[in-house]
Design a protein around this motif. Structure first.
Motif, PDB file in Angstrom:
ATOM      1  N   GLU A  12      44.714  42.130  50.290  1.00  0.00           N
ATOM      2  CA  GLU A  12      44.533  41.300  51.475  1.00  0.00           C
ATOM      3  C   GLU A  12      43.176  41.582  52.085  1.00  0.00           C
ATOM      4  N   SER A  13      42.382  40.527  52.257  1.00  0.00           N
ATOM      5  CA  SER A  13      41.052  40.686  52.818  1.00  0.00           C
ATOM      6  C   SER A  13      41.134  40.946  54.310  1.00  0.00           C
ATOM      7  N   GLY A  14      40.052  41.438  54.852  1.00  0.00           N
ATOM      8  CA  GLY A  14      39.984  41.641  56.290  1.00  0.00           C
ATOM      9  C   GLY A  14      40.521  42.991  56.736  1.00  0.00           C
ATOM     10  N   LEU A  15      40.895  43.861  55.778  1.00  0.00           N
ATOM     11  CA  LEU A  15      41.374  45.191  56.130  1.00  0.00           C
ATOM     12  C   LEU A  15      40.257  46.202  55.924  1.00  0.00           C
ATOM     13  N   LYS A  16      40.149  47.156  56.846  1.00  0.00           N
ATOM     14  CA  LYS A  16      39.102  48.159  56.712  1.00  0.00           C
ATOM     15  C   LYS A  16      39.325  48.992  55.461  1.00  0.00           C
ATOM     16  N   GLU A  51      36.051  29.101  44.029  1.00  0.00           N
ATOM     17  CA  GLU A  51      36.602  29.349  42.697  1.00  0.00           C
ATOM     18  C   GLU A  51      35.497  29.639  41.688  1.00  0.00           C
ATOM     19  N   ALA A  52      34.408  28.872  41.768  1.00  0.00           N
ATOM     20  CA  ALA A  52      33.301  29.051  40.821  1.00  0.00           C
ATOM     21  C   ALA A  52      32.640  30.417  41.015  1.00  0.00           C
ATOM     22  N   GLN A  53      32.436  30.819  42.267  1.00  0.00           N
ATOM     23  CA  GLN A  53      31.824  32.121  42.521  1.00  0.00           C
ATOM     24  C   GLN A  53      32.734  33.252  42.056  1.00  0.00           C
ATOM     25  N   THR A  54      34.022  33.099  42.289  1.00  0.00           N
ATOM     26  CA  THR A  54      34.974  34.117  41.850  1.00  0.00           C
ATOM     27  C   THR A  54      34.975  34.230  40.325  1.00  0.00           C
ATOM     28  N   GLU A  55      34.961  33.078  39.657  1.00  0.00           N
ATOM     29  CA  GLU A  55      34.930  33.076  38.186  1.00  0.00           C
ATOM     30  C   GLU A  55      33.684  33.799  37.671  1.00  0.00           C
ATOM     31  N   ARG A  56      32.558  33.520  38.278  1.00  0.00           N
ATOM     32  CA  ARG A  56      31.298  34.142  37.833  1.00  0.00           C
ATOM     33  C   ARG A  56      31.342  35.657  38.027  1.00  0.00           C
ATOM     34  N   PRO A 107      35.965  45.595  45.653  1.00  0.00           N
ATOM     35  CA  PRO A 107      34.705  45.937  46.319  1.00  0.00           C
ATOM     36  C   PRO A 107      33.633  44.863  46.155  1.00  0.00           C
ATOM     37  N   ILE A 108      33.706  44.116  45.053  1.00  0.00           N
ATOM     38  CA  ILE A 108      32.744  43.030  44.848  1.00  0.00           C
ATOM     39  C   ILE A 108      32.997  41.914  45.855  1.00  0.00           C
ATOM     40  N   LEU A 109      34.256  41.610  46.092  1.00  0.00           N
ATOM     41  CA  LEU A 109      34.601  40.603  47.089  1.00  0.00           C
ATOM     42  C   LEU A 109      34.137  41.035  48.480  1.00  0.00           C
ATOM     43  N   ASP A 110      34.288  42.310  48.784  1.00  0.00           N
ATOM     44  CA  ASP A 110      33.830  42.828  50.073  1.00  0.00           C
ATOM     45  C   ASP A 110      32.318  42.706  50.206  1.00  0.00           C
ATOM     46  N   GLU A 111      31.624  43.046  49.117  1.00  0.00           N
ATOM     47  CA  GLU A 111      30.156  43.033  49.151  1.00  0.00           C
ATOM     48  C   GLU A 111      29.603  41.612  49.259  1.00  0.00           C
ATOM     49  N   ASP A 113      31.276  38.738  50.072  1.00  0.00           N
ATOM     50  CA  ASP A 113      31.798  38.158  51.314  1.00  0.00           C
ATOM     51  C   ASP A 113      31.472  36.657  51.444  1.00  0.00           C
ATOM     52  N   TYR A 114      31.761  35.890  50.400  1.00  0.00           N
ATOM     53  CA  TYR A 114      31.398  34.471  50.387  1.00  0.00           C
ATOM     54  C   TYR A 114      32.514  33.560  50.906  1.00  0.00           C
ATOM     55  N   ILE A 115      33.662  34.150  51.220  1.00  0.00           N
ATOM     56  CA  ILE A 115      34.760  33.368  51.809  1.00  0.00           C
ATOM     57  C   ILE A 115      34.930  33.823  53.252  1.00  0.00           C
ATOM     58  N   PRO A 116      34.589  32.996  54.229  1.00  0.00           N
ATOM     59  CA  PRO A 116      34.613  33.433  55.635  1.00  0.00           C
ATOM     60  C   PRO A 116      36.008  33.636  56.197  1.00  0.00           C
ATOM     61  N   ASP A 117      36.987  32.945  55.654  1.00  0.00           N
ATOM     62  CA  ASP A 117      38.343  33.037  56.182  1.00  0.00           C
ATOM     63  C   ASP A 117      39.084  34.245  55.608  1.00  0.00           C
ATOM     64  N   SER A 118      40.089  34.708  56.330  1.00  0.00           N
ATOM     65  CA  SER A 118      40.968  35.753  55.823  1.00  0.00           C
ATOM     66  C   SER A 118      41.803  35.185  54.677  1.00  0.00           C
ATOM     67  N   TYR A 119      42.027  35.995  53.647  1.00  0.00           N
ATOM     68  CA  TYR A 119      42.777  35.505  52.492  1.00  0.00           C
ATOM     69  C   TYR A 119      43.432  36.678  51.769  1.00  0.00           C
ATOM     70  N   VAL A 120      44.360  36.343  50.887  1.00  0.00           N
ATOM     71  CA  VAL A 120      45.003  37.323  50.014  1.00  0.00           C
ATOM     72  C   VAL A 120      44.481  37.106  48.598  1.00  0.00           C
ATOM     73  N   PHE A 121      43.972  38.171  47.989  1.00  0.00           N
ATOM     74  CA  PHE A 121      43.475  38.106  46.612  1.00  0.00           C
ATOM     75  C   PHE A 121      44.559  38.610  45.673  1.00  0.00           C
ATOM     76  N   GLU A 122      44.870  37.811  44.656  1.00  0.00           N
ATOM     77  CA  GLU A 122      45.891  38.183  43.685  1.00  0.00           C
ATOM     78  C   GLU A 122      45.337  38.084  42.272  1.00  0.00           C
ATOM     79  N   VAL A 123      45.676  39.065  41.461  1.00  0.00           N
ATOM     80  CA  VAL A 123      45.392  39.029  40.027  1.00  0.00           C
ATOM     81  C   VAL A 123      46.730  38.982  39.320  1.00  0.00           C
ATOM     82  N   SER A 124      46.928  37.980  38.472  1.00  0.00           N
ATOM     83  CA  SER A 124      48.251  37.734  37.911  1.00  0.00           C
ATOM     84  C   SER A 124      48.147  37.298  36.461  1.00  0.00           C
ATOM     85  N   SER A 125      49.241  37.490  35.735  1.00  0.00           N
ATOM     86  CA  SER A 125      49.369  36.871  34.422  1.00  0.00           C
ATOM     87  C   SER A 125      49.675  35.392  34.634  1.00  0.00           C
TER      88      SER A 125
END
Length: 198
Positions: A12-16, A51-56, A107-111, A113-125
């Motif tokens: 979950e983004s937005g957590l210290k 989505e494109a930035q995340t994929e890259r 940590p890459i998402l934190d660094e 920081d291209y999504i301004p809104d709070s969000y939940v990041f999930e990695v799934s099959s």
């Protein structure tokens, strides 16, 4: 009720000090949740950009471990935004694979920081009954049984099952149990996915 379990790691983004944990996606056969597609051009372009930035950013991590990126999606469900990465490998994804990718991606998402809104990041099959969203998904599924759901009835039916025979930019062709070929315009298809076979 038969329940299908997918491996998933959530962040979950937005957590210290972000909490990394393993979640489980459960859904029942016969229940399909259809996400509303936002039609506003600005919203669509933002979603596609995220989505494109995340994929890259995630591809080098996946290549390091020999994983494949199946899909990335940024969606809003209820009041929560979700950024999801679906990963795969030939012998199947395990829960520790999802954890490994999430730990390196967080940590890459934190660094970045291209999504301004709070969000939940999930990695799934991708899971069983995975949607076939891209041409590469369709190509890998040639000869497999698929389920197609259309936006509006065709000959009084909105759901069709058959073997995926071929596709092009405009149409998808399946063969039904009577060995009859059925052609669907891609614009008429609400969902195409691998069929459940139990």
């Amino acid at each position: 009720t038969l329940t299908i379990v997918e491996y998933c790691t959530r962040y979950e983004s937005g957590l210290k000090n972000p909490l990394l944990f393993v979640g489980i996606h459960n859904f029942c056969i016969g229940t399909v949740k259809v996400l509303e597609i936002e039609k506003e051009g600005e919203t669509m372009s933002k979603r596609q950009d995220y989505e494109a930035q995340t994929e890259r950013l995630i591809l080098p991590i996946l290549e390091k471990y020999g994983f494949e990126l199946y899909d990335v999606e940024y969606v809003k469900e209820g009041s929560t935004n979700y950024l999801r990465a679906y990963i795969d490998k030939p012998d199947g994804i395990a829960v520790n694979d999802c954890e490994t990718v999430a730990r390196e991606m967080n940590p890459i998402l934190d660094e970045k920081d291209y999504i301004p809104d709070s969000y939940v990041f999930e990695v799934s099959s991708p899971g069983l009954g995975r949607p076939l969203k891209k041409d590469k998904h369709l190509q890998k599924s040639i000869g497999e049984e698929v389920e197609i759901r259309t936006f509006r009835p065709i000959n009084h039916e909105k759901q069709f099952t058959g073997i995926l025979k071929r596709f092009d930019a405009d149409n998808i062709v399946i063969e039904d149990e009577d060995e009859t070929e059925l052609t669907f315009a891609r614009a008429d298809i609400a969902l195409i996915r691998l069929a459940f076979d139990f």
